[in-house]
Design a protein around this motif. Structure first.
Motif, PDB file in Angstrom:
ATOM      1  N   LEU A  47       0.670  -1.270  -0.009  1.00  0.00           N
ATOM      2  CA  LEU A  47       0.083   0.238  -0.172  1.00  0.00           C
ATOM      3  C   LEU A  47       0.714   1.140   0.004  1.00  0.00           C
ATOM      4  O   LEU A  47       0.553   2.127  -0.562  1.00  0.00           O
ATOM      5  CB  LEU A  47      -0.836  -0.283   1.399  1.00  0.00           C
ATOM      6  CG  LEU A  47      -2.200   1.119   1.349  1.00  0.00           C
ATOM      7  CD1 LEU A  47      -2.475   0.824  -0.341  1.00  0.00           C
ATOM      8  CD2 LEU A  47      -2.701   0.909   2.983  1.00  0.00           C
ATOM      9  N   ALA A  48       1.327   1.356   0.666  1.00  0.00           N
ATOM     10  CA  ALA A  48       2.985   2.662   0.729  1.00  0.00           C
ATOM     11  C   ALA A  48       3.142   2.466  -0.845  1.00  0.00           C
ATOM     12  O   ALA A  48       3.723   3.852  -0.817  1.00  0.00           O
ATOM     13  CB  ALA A  48       3.948   1.777   1.331  1.00  0.00           C
ATOM     14  N   CYS A  49       4.173   1.698  -1.470  1.00  0.00           N
ATOM     15  CA  CYS A  49       4.681   1.666  -2.659  1.00  0.00           C
ATOM     16  C   CYS A  49       3.153   2.507  -3.721  1.00  0.00           C
ATOM     17  O   CYS A  49       2.924   2.623  -4.981  1.00  0.00           O
ATOM     18  CB  CYS A  49       5.181  -0.396  -3.298  1.00  0.00           C
ATOM     19  SG  CYS A  49       5.501  -0.242  -5.030  1.00  0.00           S
ATOM     20  N   TYR A  50       2.135   1.762  -3.420  1.00  0.00           N
ATOM     21  CA  TYR A  50       0.819   2.027  -4.207  1.00  0.00           C
ATOM     22  C   TYR A  50       0.543   3.748  -3.707  1.00  0.00           C
ATOM     23  O   TYR A  50       0.286   4.466  -5.050  1.00  0.00           O
ATOM     24  CB  TYR A  50      -0.532   1.433  -4.351  1.00  0.00           C
ATOM     25  CG  TYR A  50      -1.576   1.634  -4.918  1.00  0.00           C
ATOM     26  CD1 TYR A  50      -2.178   1.634  -5.865  1.00  0.00           C
ATOM     27  CD2 TYR A  50      -2.470   2.523  -3.666  1.00  0.00           C
ATOM     28  CE1 TYR A  50      -2.331   2.008  -6.887  1.00  0.00           C
ATOM     29  CE2 TYR A  50      -3.595   2.953  -3.754  1.00  0.00           C
ATOM     30  CZ  TYR A  50      -3.759   2.410  -6.392  1.00  0.00           C
ATOM     31  OH  TYR A  50      -4.777   3.151  -6.658  1.00  0.00           O
ATOM     32  N   CYS A  51       0.775   3.980  -3.353  1.00  0.00           N
ATOM     33  CA  CYS A  51       0.647   5.445  -2.301  1.00  0.00           C
ATOM     34  C   CYS A  51       2.084   6.598  -2.809  1.00  0.00           C
ATOM     35  O   CYS A  51       1.744   7.700  -2.593  1.00  0.00           O
ATOM     36  CB  CYS A  51       0.202   5.047  -1.178  1.00  0.00           C
ATOM     37  SG  CYS A  51      -0.979   5.073  -0.555  1.00  0.00           S
ATOM     38  N   GLY A  52       2.823   5.803  -3.169  1.00  0.00           N
ATOM     39  CA  GLY A  52       4.199   6.264  -3.621  1.00  0.00           C
ATOM     40  C   GLY A  52       4.491   7.434  -2.345  1.00  0.00           C
ATOM     41  O   GLY A  52       6.064   8.035  -2.302  1.00  0.00           O
ATOM     42  N   VAL A  53       5.561   6.572  -1.592  1.00  0.00           N
ATOM     43  CA  VAL A  53       5.843   6.744   0.185  1.00  0.00           C
ATOM     44  C   VAL A  53       6.720   5.752   0.352  1.00  0.00           C
ATOM     45  O   VAL A  53       7.467   5.981   1.698  1.00  0.00           O
ATOM     46  CB  VAL A  53       4.936   7.255   1.151  1.00  0.00           C
ATOM     47  CG1 VAL A  53       3.551   7.720   0.262  1.00  0.00           C
ATOM     48  CG2 VAL A  53       3.760   5.919   1.747  1.00  0.00           C
ATOM     49  N   ALA A  54       7.073   4.594  -0.121  1.00  0.00           N
ATOM     50  CA  ALA A  54       8.129   3.371   0.008  1.00  0.00           C
ATOM     51  C   ALA A  54       9.367   3.682  -0.446  1.00  0.00           C
ATOM     52  O   ALA A  54       9.144   3.956  -2.271  1.00  0.00           O
ATOM     53  CB  ALA A  54       7.732   2.020  -0.586  1.00  0.00           C
ATOM     54  N   SER A  90      -1.444  16.986   9.644  1.00  0.00           N
ATOM     55  CA  SER A  90      -2.181  16.575  10.491  1.00  0.00           C
ATOM     56  C   SER A  90      -1.911  15.919  11.872  1.00  0.00           C
ATOM     57  O   SER A  90      -1.768  16.342  13.657  1.00  0.00           O
ATOM     58  CB  SER A  90      -3.846  15.884  10.540  1.00  0.00           C
ATOM     59  OG  SER A  90      -4.571  16.154  11.073  1.00  0.00           O
ATOM     60  N   SER A  91      -1.146  14.904  11.863  1.00  0.00           N
ATOM     61  CA  SER A  91      -0.880  14.128  12.529  1.00  0.00           C
ATOM     62  C   SER A  91       0.553  14.482  13.294  1.00  0.00           C
ATOM     63  O   SER A  91       0.659  15.047  14.800  1.00  0.00           O
ATOM     64  CB  SER A  91      -0.213  12.691  12.048  1.00  0.00           C
ATOM     65  OG  SER A  91      -0.218  11.616  13.396  1.00  0.00           O
ATOM     66  N   VAL A 116       6.815   9.849   8.131  1.00  0.00           N
ATOM     67  CA  VAL A 116       5.233   9.537   8.835  1.00  0.00           C
ATOM     68  C   VAL A 116       4.340   9.183   8.514  1.00  0.00           C
ATOM     69  O   VAL A 116       3.489   8.581   8.325  1.00  0.00           O
ATOM     70  CB  VAL A 116       5.087  10.827   9.235  1.00  0.00           C
ATOM     71  CG1 VAL A 116       4.000  11.527   9.842  1.00  0.00           C
ATOM     72  CG2 VAL A 116       6.466  11.472  10.535  1.00  0.00           C
ATOM     73  N   ARG A 117       4.579   9.467   6.975  1.00  0.00           N
ATOM     74  CA  ARG A 117       3.584   8.857   5.397  1.00  0.00           C
ATOM     75  C   ARG A 117       3.243   6.625   6.232  1.00  0.00           C
ATOM     76  O   ARG A 117       1.567   6.463   5.802  1.00  0.00           O
ATOM     77  CB  ARG A 117       3.143   9.065   4.642  1.00  0.00           C
ATOM     78  CG  ARG A 117       3.195  10.678   4.175  1.00  0.00           C
ATOM     79  CD  ARG A 117       3.904  11.551   3.346  1.00  0.00           C
ATOM     80  NE  ARG A 117       4.535  11.350   2.538  1.00  0.00           N
ATOM     81  CZ  ARG A 117       4.824  11.916   1.600  1.00  0.00           C
ATOM     82  NH1 ARG A 117       4.425  13.197   0.818  1.00  0.00           N
ATOM     83  NH2 ARG A 117       6.211  11.706   1.525  1.00  0.00           N
ATOM     84  N   ASN A 118       4.523   6.778   6.076  1.00  0.00           N
ATOM     85  CA  ASN A 118       4.491   5.347   6.305  1.00  0.00           C
ATOM     86  C   ASN A 118       3.780   4.498   7.148  1.00  0.00           C
ATOM     87  O   ASN A 118       3.201   4.186   7.224  1.00  0.00           O
ATOM     88  CB  ASN A 118       6.421   4.986   5.676  1.00  0.00           C
ATOM     89  CG  ASN A 118       6.027   4.420   4.742  1.00  0.00           C
ATOM     90  OD1 ASN A 118       6.070   3.215   4.234  1.00  0.00           O
ATOM     91  ND2 ASN A 118       7.330   4.932   3.454  1.00  0.00           N
ATOM     92  N   LYS A 119       4.373   5.552   8.570  1.00  0.00           N
ATOM     93  CA  LYS A 119       3.435   4.855   9.534  1.00  0.00           C
ATOM     94  C   LYS A 119       2.726   5.027   9.731  1.00  0.00           C
ATOM     95  O   LYS A 119       1.802   3.920  10.054  1.00  0.00           O
ATOM     96  CB  LYS A 119       4.509   5.649  10.656  1.00  0.00           C
ATOM     97  CG  LYS A 119       5.300   5.164  11.736  1.00  0.00           C
ATOM     98  CD  LYS A 119       6.094   6.466  12.460  1.00  0.00           C
ATOM     99  CE  LYS A 119       7.820   6.398  12.813  1.00  0.00           C
ATOM    100  NZ  LYS A 119       7.850   4.641  13.503  1.00  0.00           N
ATOM    101  N   LEU A 120       1.687   6.016   8.880  1.00  0.00           N
ATOM    102  CA  LEU A 120       0.410   5.589   9.156  1.00  0.00           C
ATOM    103  C   LEU A 120      -0.353   4.721   8.131  1.00  0.00           C
ATOM    104  O   LEU A 120      -1.708   3.881   8.650  1.00  0.00           O
ATOM    105  CB  LEU A 120      -0.348   7.405   9.009  1.00  0.00           C
ATOM    106  CG  LEU A 120      -0.363   8.346   9.522  1.00  0.00           C
ATOM    107  CD1 LEU A 120      -0.884   9.809   8.392  1.00  0.00           C
ATOM    108  CD2 LEU A 120      -1.368   8.421  10.754  1.00  0.00           C
ATOM    109  N   LEU A 121      -0.063   4.850   7.450  1.00  0.00           N
ATOM    110  CA  LEU A 121      -0.230   3.355   6.758  1.00  0.00           C
ATOM    111  C   LEU A 121      -0.021   2.208   6.810  1.00  0.00           C
ATOM    112  O   LEU A 121      -1.520   1.525   7.262  1.00  0.00           O
ATOM    113  CB  LEU A 121       0.324   3.184   5.232  1.00  0.00           C
ATOM    114  CG  LEU A 121      -0.227   4.608   3.943  1.00  0.00           C
ATOM    115  CD1 LEU A 121       1.183   3.867   2.784  1.00  0.00           C
ATOM    116  CD2 LEU A 121      -1.512   4.644   3.824  1.00  0.00           C
TER     117      LEU A 121
END
Length: 336
Positions: free
Chosen positions: A249-256, A290-291, A319-324
């Motif tokens: 999912l992180a890869c799909y969102c471009g944050v991995a 926001s987090s 942080v984006r990774n941690k949220l996912l």
């Protein structure tokens, strides 16, 4: 309403493979058999009458157009919706594959033709059917959420366009800016009202579906995850039936993060891939901000890493990774 929206195909091989190139008005269909690999092509209208003619044509070729058939087609948005529902209602295994995945598997090609595209899709499905991820009827709620989400995005773009023009003009020509604000006041209020109504409808549809409501509540229990991100994740993961792995999912969102190295001469920086869902990445970015503002633990982590010399964008991406990963964890665990 069926809940398993996408699942790996059973190990057995389908005797018939159907490759379909979908356009707004027509379907280019290529039928091949597992035994001989012979290709049969035909063109049909992309409507109910065309689907029935396609079924009759397939039966004439010896294919019952049921559980004996694997149909592969590219993602083309709403144009595939009617056909997918028609095929699934008859037991056909339906595989929606990425156009980029099919294109890259073929290698270098020249030109474009609908008939040839259908043949290429059929050959791809024949060679890779063991990796097929087949659909079942998508939940009506998810389809409606997807349509409402697209409508919401269009409304936001329209509001940004109008308001942005006024704000840019304000320091240069205040009189003209105020005139624009006056003549667009009703339009802005109307768009904002429509946006609110769309969001209310989205909440209504989620509340009516017990399983989606449960997953929605689990996601929003994570600090920093609001209704926009939660609904976006439900839509793009098809209720976490299509994608339930944090790393994927992180890869799909471009944050991995991925390394960029080769031998001793290529030593690039570790970075994220540009192949990503940009819209979902933007929503995730706002949720991460926001987090950091509202979650004490995340804020402490962010400040500590920045203090250690890490770049702010690098830490923000973490942080984006941690949220996912937190979202995936609470959904799979079933507890807030």
């Amino acid at each position: 309403m069926l809940k398993d929206m996408e699942k790996p195909m059973q190990p057995q091989v389908s005797p018939f493979i159907l490759g379909v190139d979908v356009s707004k008005d027509s379907l280019d269909v290529c039928l091949t058999r597992k035994n001989d690999g012979a290709l049969q092509h035909q063109k049909f209208n992309n409507n109910r009458e065309g689907f029935q003619r396609m079924k009759a044509w397939m039966k004439h070729q010896g294919c019952e157009a049921g559980t004996d058939t694997l149909c592969c087609m590219e993602h083309t948005g709403m144009y595939t919706r009617q056909l997918v529902h028609y095929l699934l209602a008859r037991g056909v295994h339906v595989w929606l594959e990425s156009a980029l995945q099919i294109k890259r598997s073929i290698g270098m090609v020249r030109g474009k033709d609908d008939k040839v595209d259908a043949q290429r899709i059929a050959r791809y499905a024949l060679l890779h059917q063991q990796q097929a991820r087949c659909l079942s009827l998508c939940g009506v709620t998810l389809e409606r959420l997807k349509d409402l989400q697209a409508s919401r995005n269009r409304l936001i773009k329209a509001l940004k366009s109008i308001k942005g023009t006024i704000q840019e003009l304000l320091p240069i020509d205040p009189v003209s800016a105020k005139t624009l604000e006056q003549v667009n006041r009703k339009a802005i209020k109307g768009l904002e009202k429509s946006k609110e109504q769309v969001e209310e409808k989205m909440q209504e549809f989620i509340a009516k579906d017990g399983e989606l409501k449960r997953k929605y509540d689990l996601m929003t229990s994570v600090k920093g995850v609001g209704k926009v991100l939660a609904i976006s994740l439900l839509v793009y993961t098809q209720g976490f039936c299509r994608m339930d792995d944090g790393r994927k999912l992180a890869c799909y969102c471009g944050v991995a993060p991925f390394e960029y190295r080769s031998g001793t001469s290529v030593m690039g920086k570790t970075g994220v891939s540009k192949f990503a869902n940009k819209e979902l990445k933007q929503v995730l970015h706002m949720a991460a901000l926001s987090s950091i503002r509202n979650n004490g633990e995340v804020r402490t982590y962010f400040e500590r890493k920045v203090g250690e010399g890490k770049s702010k964008m690098s830490v923000l991406n973490a942080v984006r990774n941690k949220l996912l990963h937190q979202v995936v964890a609470v959904v799979k665990r079933g507890t807030p």
